[in-house]
Design a protein around this motif. Sequence first.
Motif, short mmCIF file in Angstrom:
data_model
loop_
_atom_site.label_atom_id
_atom_site.label_comp_id
_atom_site.label_asym_id
_atom_site.label_seq_id
_atom_site.Cartn_x
_atom_site.Cartn_y
_atom_site.Cartn_z
N ARG A 225 0.81 -1.22 0.00
CA ARG A 225 0.00 0.00 0.00
C ARG A 225 0.84 1.27 0.00
O ARG A 225 0.32 2.37 0.17
N GLY A 226 2.14 1.13 -0.17
CA GLY A 226 3.00 2.29 -0.31
C GLY A 226 3.61 2.82 0.96
O GLY A 226 4.28 3.86 0.94
N TYR A 227 3.41 2.14 2.07
CA TYR A 227 4.05 2.56 3.32
C TYR A 227 5.47 2.02 3.36
O TYR A 227 5.79 1.00 2.75
N HIS B 23 14.68 -3.74 14.59
CA HIS B 23 13.24 -3.96 14.42
C HIS B 23 12.92 -5.45 14.45
O HIS B 23 12.17 -5.97 13.62
N GLN B 24 13.52 -6.15 15.41
CA GLN B 24 13.32 -7.60 15.53
C GLN B 24 12.04 -7.93 16.30
O GLN B 24 11.44 -8.96 16.05
N ASN B 25 11.65 -7.07 17.23
CA ASN B 25 10.51 -7.40 18.08
C ASN B 25 9.28 -6.51 17.83
O ASN B 25 8.32 -6.57 18.56
N HIS B 26 9.36 -5.69 16.78
CA HIS B 26 8.21 -4.85 16.46
C HIS B 26 8.24 -4.48 14.98
O HIS B 26 9.29 -4.50 14.35
N LEU B 27 7.09 -4.17 14.44
CA LEU B 27 6.95 -3.74 13.05
C LEU B 27 6.82 -2.23 13.03
O LEU B 27 5.94 -1.66 13.69
N HIS B 28 7.69 -1.58 12.28
CA HIS B 28 7.67 -0.13 12.10
C HIS B 28 6.92 0.16 10.80
O HIS B 28 7.27 -0.37 9.75
N VAL B 29 5.90 1.00 10.88
CA VAL B 29 5.14 1.40 9.69
C VAL B 29 5.18 2.92 9.61
O VAL B 29 4.85 3.61 10.57
N GLU B 30 5.57 3.40 8.45
CA GLU B 30 5.78 4.84 8.28
C GLU B 30 5.15 5.34 6.98
O GLU B 30 5.30 4.71 5.94
N GLU B 31 4.48 6.46 7.09
CA GLU B 31 4.04 7.14 5.87
C GLU B 31 5.24 7.90 5.36
O GLU B 31 5.78 8.77 6.05
N CYS B 32 5.66 7.57 4.18
CA CYS B 32 6.89 8.18 3.68
C CYS B 32 6.65 8.89 2.36
O CYS B 32 6.23 8.26 1.39
N CYS C 227 8.91 9.85 0.55
CA CYS C 227 10.17 9.68 -0.18
C CYS C 227 10.09 8.45 -1.09
O CYS C 227 10.21 7.33 -0.61
N PRO C 228 9.91 8.61 -2.39
CA PRO C 228 9.75 7.46 -3.27
C PRO C 228 11.00 6.60 -3.40
O PRO C 228 10.92 5.46 -3.84
N TYR C 229 12.17 7.12 -3.00
CA TYR C 229 13.40 6.35 -3.13
C TYR C 229 13.65 5.41 -1.96
O TYR C 229 14.59 4.63 -1.99
N ARG C 230 12.83 5.45 -0.92
CA ARG C 230 13.02 4.57 0.22
C ARG C 230 12.24 3.29 0.02
O ARG C 230 11.07 3.32 -0.34
N TYR C 231 12.89 2.18 0.23
CA TYR C 231 12.25 0.88 0.05
C TYR C 231 12.08 0.19 1.39
O TYR C 231 12.96 0.27 2.25
N SER C 232 11.00 -0.52 1.54
CA SER C 232 10.74 -1.25 2.76
C SER C 232 11.76 -2.37 2.90
O SER C 232 12.25 -2.92 1.92
N ARG C 233 12.06 -2.69 4.14
CA ARG C 233 12.98 -3.79 4.42
C ARG C 233 12.33 -4.71 5.44
O ARG C 233 11.95 -4.28 6.51
N PHE C 234 12.19 -5.95 5.07
CA PHE C 234 11.72 -6.95 6.02
C PHE C 234 12.18 -8.31 5.57
O PHE C 234 12.53 -8.52 4.42
#
Length: 109
Positions: A76-78, A87-96, A98-105
């Motif tokens: 959904r673009g977050y 971020h081992q024990n929690h999920l970070h969700v951010e409205e960004c 910045c189109p150049y930032r990619y999610s990491r999981f």
Amino acid sequence: ESFVKIEGLRLPVELSNVAVRIAGEAGVWAAQTGNHLRLVSANDHVHARQSSHYADRAVDFQGEGLSELAAWFARRGYWVLWQVPGHQNHLHVEECPCPYRYSRFANSE
């Protein structure tokens, strides 16, 4: 039944419109999947310098099905961080904006 509980936030805390929207979207996902989530951090904890938490654009979750939720938010673009350093024990969700930032999981392609 409430599928998203707010726990662990240090008071006083005011949730921004973005945080409320992210929590609401997580609640929809949780209700659809039957998973339970806890919103455990917004702008109230100590975060990395220049963290989007301080700009009221990010929240953290703990609970069930976080890998699936991470993928759901990323589609959904977050910007999400999950199962990566810090971020081992929690999920970070951010409205960004910045189109150049990619999610990491973990297990992401």
